[in-house]
Design a protein around this motif. Structure first.
Motif, PDB file in Angstrom:
ATOM      1  N   ILE A 101       4.435  -4.365   3.463  1.00  0.00           N
ATOM      2  CA  ILE A 101       4.677  -5.646   3.000  1.00  0.00           C
ATOM      3  C   ILE A 101       5.885  -6.265   3.846  1.00  0.00           C
ATOM      4  N   GLY A 102       5.747  -7.040   4.664  1.00  0.00           N
ATOM      5  CA  GLY A 102       7.192  -7.257   5.451  1.00  0.00           C
ATOM      6  C   GLY A 102       6.928  -8.820   5.776  1.00  0.00           C
ATOM      7  N   ASN A 103       7.909  -9.168   6.560  1.00  0.00           N
ATOM      8  CA  ASN A 103       7.836 -10.621   7.440  1.00  0.00           C
ATOM      9  C   ASN A 103       8.434 -10.521   8.827  1.00  0.00           C
ATOM     10  N   LEU A 104       8.305 -11.761   9.489  1.00  0.00           N
ATOM     11  CA  LEU A 104       8.779 -11.660  10.717  1.00  0.00           C
ATOM     12  C   LEU A 104      10.134 -12.451  10.670  1.00  0.00           C
ATOM     13  N   THR A 105      10.692 -13.111   9.832  1.00  0.00           N
ATOM     14  CA  THR A 105      11.775 -14.127   9.896  1.00  0.00           C
ATOM     15  C   THR A 105      12.652 -13.572   8.568  1.00  0.00           C
ATOM     16  N   VAL A 106      13.849 -13.988   9.023  1.00  0.00           N
ATOM     17  CA  VAL A 106      14.899 -13.676   7.917  1.00  0.00           C
ATOM     18  C   VAL A 106      14.967 -14.638   6.861  1.00  0.00           C
ATOM     19  N   GLY A 107      14.979 -14.264   5.771  1.00  0.00           N
ATOM     20  CA  GLY A 107      14.815 -15.341   4.410  1.00  0.00           C
ATOM     21  C   GLY A 107      13.795 -14.896   3.681  1.00  0.00           C
ATOM     22  N   GLY A 108      13.700 -15.340   2.441  1.00  0.00           N
ATOM     23  CA  GLY A 108      12.679 -15.096   1.567  1.00  0.00           C
ATOM     24  C   GLY A 108      11.393 -15.629   1.762  1.00  0.00           C
ATOM     25  N   THR A 109      10.337 -14.792   1.994  1.00  0.00           N
ATOM     26  CA  THR A 109       8.878 -15.248   2.033  1.00  0.00           C
ATOM     27  C   THR A 109       8.048 -14.806   0.800  1.00  0.00           C
ATOM     28  N   GLY A 110       8.768 -14.151  -0.280  1.00  0.00           N
ATOM     29  CA  GLY A 110       8.089 -13.935  -1.480  1.00  0.00           C
ATOM     30  C   GLY A 110       7.523 -12.387  -1.615  1.00  0.00           C
ATOM     31  N   LYS A 111       8.418 -11.469  -0.888  1.00  0.00           N
ATOM     32  CA  LYS A 111       7.684 -10.126  -0.620  1.00  0.00           C
ATOM     33  C   LYS A 111       7.722  -9.410  -2.094  1.00  0.00           C
ATOM     34  N   THR A 112       8.772  -9.690  -2.684  1.00  0.00           N
ATOM     35  CA  THR A 112       8.814  -8.972  -4.145  1.00  0.00           C
ATOM     36  C   THR A 112       7.718  -9.625  -4.978  1.00  0.00           C
ATOM     37  N   PRO A 113       7.395 -10.838  -5.445  1.00  0.00           N
ATOM     38  CA  PRO A 113       6.405 -11.180  -6.019  1.00  0.00           C
ATOM     39  C   PRO A 113       4.925 -10.646  -5.688  1.00  0.00           C
ATOM     40  N   PHE A 114       4.879 -10.772  -4.258  1.00  0.00           N
ATOM     41  CA  PHE A 114       3.740 -10.113  -3.525  1.00  0.00           C
ATOM     42  C   PHE A 114       3.451  -8.560  -3.934  1.00  0.00           C
ATOM     43  N   ALA A 115       4.470  -7.906  -3.720  1.00  0.00           N
ATOM     44  CA  ALA A 115       4.337  -6.530  -4.097  1.00  0.00           C
ATOM     45  C   ALA A 115       4.040  -6.360  -5.395  1.00  0.00           C
ATOM     46  N   LEU A 116       4.636  -7.142  -6.446  1.00  0.00           N
ATOM     47  CA  LEU A 116       4.156  -6.927  -7.857  1.00  0.00           C
ATOM     48  C   LEU A 116       2.689  -7.195  -8.217  1.00  0.00           C
ATOM     49  N   TRP A 117       2.188  -8.197  -7.327  1.00  0.00           N
ATOM     50  CA  TRP A 117       0.954  -8.685  -7.434  1.00  0.00           C
ATOM     51  C   TRP A 117      -0.116  -7.582  -6.786  1.00  0.00           C
ATOM     52  N   LEU A 118       0.427  -7.033  -5.809  1.00  0.00           N
ATOM     53  CA  LEU A 118      -0.610  -6.270  -5.072  1.00  0.00           C
ATOM     54  C   LEU A 118      -0.521  -4.896  -5.891  1.00  0.00           C
ATOM     55  N   ALA A 119       0.536  -4.435  -6.619  1.00  0.00           N
ATOM     56  CA  ALA A 119       0.553  -3.373  -7.335  1.00  0.00           C
ATOM     57  C   ALA A 119      -0.436  -3.386  -8.579  1.00  0.00           C
ATOM     58  N   GLU A 120      -0.265  -4.624  -9.241  1.00  0.00           N
ATOM     59  CA  GLU A 120      -1.247  -4.851 -10.212  1.00  0.00           C
ATOM     60  C   GLU A 120      -2.745  -4.976  -9.942  1.00  0.00           C
ATOM     61  N   ARG A 121      -2.983  -5.841  -8.585  1.00  0.00           N
ATOM     62  CA  ARG A 121      -4.538  -5.555  -8.294  1.00  0.00           C
ATOM     63  C   ARG A 121      -4.927  -4.087  -7.883  1.00  0.00           C
ATOM     64  N   LEU A 122      -4.053  -3.271  -7.248  1.00  0.00           N
ATOM     65  CA  LEU A 122      -4.547  -1.853  -6.844  1.00  0.00           C
ATOM     66  C   LEU A 122      -4.606  -1.147  -8.458  1.00  0.00           C
ATOM     67  N   CYS A 123      -3.908  -1.297  -9.102  1.00  0.00           N
ATOM     68  CA  CYS A 123      -4.043  -0.533 -10.398  1.00  0.00           C
ATOM     69  C   CYS A 123      -5.295  -0.999 -11.261  1.00  0.00           C
ATOM     70  N   ALA A 124      -5.724  -2.265 -11.216  1.00  0.00           N
ATOM     71  CA  ALA A 124      -6.902  -2.696 -11.819  1.00  0.00           C
ATOM     72  C   ALA A 124      -7.950  -2.022 -10.962  1.00  0.00           C
ATOM     73  N   ARG A 125      -7.979  -1.738  -9.741  1.00  0.00           N
ATOM     74  CA  ARG A 125      -9.025  -1.225  -8.903  1.00  0.00           C
ATOM     75  C   ARG A 125      -9.097   0.070  -8.788  1.00  0.00           C
ATOM     76  N   GLY A 126      -8.209   1.113  -9.774  1.00  0.00           N
ATOM     77  CA  GLY A 126      -8.332   2.274 -10.063  1.00  0.00           C
ATOM     78  C   GLY A 126      -7.284   3.329  -9.254  1.00  0.00           C
ATOM     79  N   TYR A 127      -6.453   2.581  -8.224  1.00  0.00           N
ATOM     80  CA  TYR A 127      -5.482   3.151  -7.461  1.00  0.00           C
ATOM     81  C   TYR A 127      -4.323   3.588  -8.319  1.00  0.00           C
ATOM     82  N   ARG A 128      -3.632   4.511  -7.940  1.00  0.00           N
ATOM     83  CA  ARG A 128      -2.466   5.076  -8.490  1.00  0.00           C
ATOM     84  C   ARG A 128      -1.281   4.827  -7.618  1.00  0.00           C
ATOM     85  N   PRO A 129      -0.875   3.583  -7.556  1.00  0.00           N
ATOM     86  CA  PRO A 129       0.150   3.290  -6.309  1.00  0.00           C
ATOM     87  C   PRO A 129       1.723   3.648  -6.890  1.00  0.00           C
ATOM     88  N   ALA A 130       2.649   3.758  -5.777  1.00  0.00           N
ATOM     89  CA  ALA A 130       3.993   3.587  -6.037  1.00  0.00           C
ATOM     90  C   ALA A 130       4.433   2.533  -5.090  1.00  0.00           C
TER      91      ALA A 130
END
Length: 362
Positions: free
Chosen positions: A62-91
């Motif tokens: 998960i990244g961006n092309l610009t300096v500054g906040g694009t929401g990477k941290t809440p997106f990482a949290l969202w993605l981890a939650e969705r992955l767990c719900a689908r049976g993945y075991r992410p880190a």
């Protein structure tokens, strides 16, 4: 509004980056040199002069092309939650901005227990470890951090936070976030503009997610024109709760907790504009505002300033990322709360993105 000197300079730079004005012209020679270095580095990876390292499990960056906040941290949290719900075991692997790890690689949390302090690993790493419910590994050496995460029991996928430019670590999928309000600013490379790489670098992306806007069509169209064929998704952030820290535990309150109250806001994030907009959506207007640089390490002088400014306020409201640093100070007791955000993506787009991820990581 009260802004420290560094934040004031940052604000002037951000304004300059939004327009094709004198700043871009003045810094054009430096931007040319920066652009040359970026292109040479990219060529070195393409032709094998710089080595890309792989680990034993798929990596989604998960990244961006610009300096500054694009929401990477809440997106990482969202993605981890969705992955767990689908049976993945992410880190999750993160660099640890604002920490003092230097060359160390550490397990910030194992999914149920926090094992590192915010002063060591930084605010984002602690927030991820407390919220994600999955192992979080932190280190400036992302290859070593990914190897440590991959060796953790049962981990079968790694979410790499802020990894688009970190090409030394191989990945199965690149998701690039774009701030739908700011877009690509004046289109200039650093330091004349906000771009870390030329817009054409989006060709490396497997998906682009336009965030922080209710009308992402303009930015999405620009991405599609620049890199045809790269799928573009949209996502927004909405407040879901008010939280505070009590006796070592995170307590959740309804959003109505801050409505109709006299509040002072405190933020130490790249661009607090969206934070104020979300408060405005709740019809909450602060009586005063305190801004600090991104990842600011709050000290005793800061908490004394905050206490003084907020003496007439009912509550001090900050971002959840700032709460992990501010909760240790005396003014936090009973008065410091944070706005918890959740990412929302249209159901059909979410299904398409997760389907694409499944194919890329198979």
């Amino acid at each position: 509004m009260r802004v420290d000197q560094e934040s004031g300079l940052r604000e002037r730079v951000l304004v300059g980056w939004r327009h094709r004005g004198a700043l871009r012209v003045l810094l054009a020679p430096a931007a040319l040199l920066f652009g040359l270095a970026v292109r040479l580095r990219g060529a070195a990876y393409r032709f094998g002069l710089f080595r890309t390292h792989a680990v034993d499990v798929p990596i989604v960056s998960i990244g961006n092309l610009t300096v500054g906040g694009t929401g990477k941290t809440p997106f990482a949290l969202w993605l981890a939650e969705r992955l767990c719900a689908r049976g993945y075991r992410p880190a999750i692997v993160t660099r640890g901005y604002g920490g003092v790890l230097k060359g160390r690689v550490v397990m910030v949390g194992n999914g149920s227990e926090l094992s590192e302090d915010v002063s060591e690993v930084g605010d984002e790493a602690v927030l991820l470890a407390e919220r994600a419910g999955v192992p979080v590994v932190c280190g400036a050496d992302r290859v070593a951090a990914a190897q440590k995460a991959a060796s953790t029991n049962e981990v079968d996928l790694i979410v790499l936070d802020d990894g688009f430019q970190h090409r030394r670590l191989g990945r199965s999928m690149d998701i690039v976030l774009v701030d739908g309000r700011a877009g690509f600013g004046n289109g200039g490379l650093l330091p004349a503009g906000p771009l870390r790489e030329p817009l054409a670098a989006l060709r490396r992306a497997d998906a682009v997610v336009v965030t922080k806007t209710r009308e992402p069509a303009d930015v999405g169209a620009r991405v599609s024109a620049a890199v045809p064929g790269v799928p573009v998704f949209t996502a927004g952030f909405a407040p879901s709760a008010v939280i505070h820290y009590e006796d070592g535990e995170t307590m959740v309150r309804p959003l109505g907790t801050i409505v109709g109250r006299k509040i002072v806001t405190v933020s130490a994030i790249a661009d607090p504009t969206s934070f104020y907009e979300l408060l405005g959506d709740l019809e909450v207007q602060p009586i005063d505002v305190l801004e600090y640089p991104d990842h600011h390490d709050f000290d005793q002088a800061d908490w004394q300033q905050i206490s003084k400014v907020a003496h007439a306020a009912d509550l001090i409201v900050c971002t959840e990322k700032d709460l992990v640093k501010l909760r240790r100070f005396p003014f936090a007791r009973g008065r410091l709360v944070a706005l918890r955000l959740e990412l929302r993506m249209p159901a059909d787009e979410e299904a398409d993105l997760l389907s694409l991820l499944a194919r890329r990581t198979a």
